[in-house]
Design an enzyme around this catalytic site. Sequence first.
Site, PDB file in Angstrom:
ATOM      1  N   TYR A 183      33.867 102.737 151.145  1.00 45.45           N
ATOM      2  CA  TYR A 183      33.158 102.768 152.422  1.00 45.45           C
ATOM      3  C   TYR A 183      31.654 102.762 152.202  1.00 45.45           C
ATOM      4  CZ  TYR A 183      31.431 104.748 156.845  1.00 45.45           C
ATOM      5  OH  TYR A 183      30.741 104.985 158.010  1.00 45.45           O
ATOM      6  N   LYS A 187      28.518 100.014 153.387  1.00 49.62           N
ATOM      7  CA  LYS A 187      27.355 100.403 154.177  1.00 49.62           C
ATOM      8  C   LYS A 187      26.047 100.113 153.442  1.00 49.62           C
ATOM      9  CE  LYS A 187      29.603 101.809 157.785  1.00 49.62           C
ATOM     10  NZ  LYS A 187      29.520 101.049 159.054  1.00 49.62           N
TER      11      LYS A 187
END
Length: 292
Positions: A183, A187
């Site tokens: 994740y 980002k």
Amino acid sequence: MGLFLKIFIPLLGVALAFYLYSAPMNFSEEMLRGKRVIVTGASSGIGEQMAYHLARMEAHLLLTARTEAKLQKVVEQCLKLGAASASYVSGSMEDTAFAEVVVKEAENTWGGLDMLILNHIGHSYFTYFNGDVGHVRKLLETNFLSYVAMTVSALPMLKESEGSIVVVSSMAGKTGIPFAAPYSATKFALDGFFGSLRSEFFMEKVNVSITLCILGYINTESAVQAISHVIQDTPAPKEDCALQIIQGAALRQRELHYPPRLVDTLLLLRALAPDFLDSLIRSSYNTENISR
């Protein structure tokens, strides 16, 4: 020196945040009235709340997410709240071709676009990285490449309207967060791509703003389910977070931090004392509840 950092740096961050965010804002709901807006990840959480705020401001809305039944309910509520118009397209951003379908729907419906809000994320796990490269690749498709694909498709319309791109990111895109390696990677990719694109827009005199939203722990259902057993902090309200994002986008801010004082402090620590920030983050986790 260590004690100095522990006491002085957080206080400095709070003082800086107070100065930055106490400045008078010129936001008016009139800025969004009649604007044509795409909101992705709009069936729940922050995306859903952004849709409701925009509806109250009488914007035209095109919403998208995976679950059609949830989108139908959100669209119905948006119309009740006063949206100039509201419709949806359901589908998965795992297929970047779907991103282009959504933008084409906006073009066919409105003939243009004023704001593109990129908010969707794919499912990931919150645990030690297990070496699953396939999961990283799949998450990059949803959390990063579909953002790029939507931006490319929407850019001709946004250039014409001198519109805005809103990219919802996270503190995990500014500093490595334990148990969220895939994740966090996606980002960080958003920060790099859209930061570069912003500079290119400036150099080419393209009047399209890019607002990168750096969020902390927000009380969305997915976030609470994923990490509440590990982090004991109280999450910030998604309703106010959504409103702050919309205001920041309308004001064409470079970055939006929420919760502002907390995120500002963490970013200052990352710049001045990264090892201390890492240890601070690690100490806030109850690792006994993390399974390998």
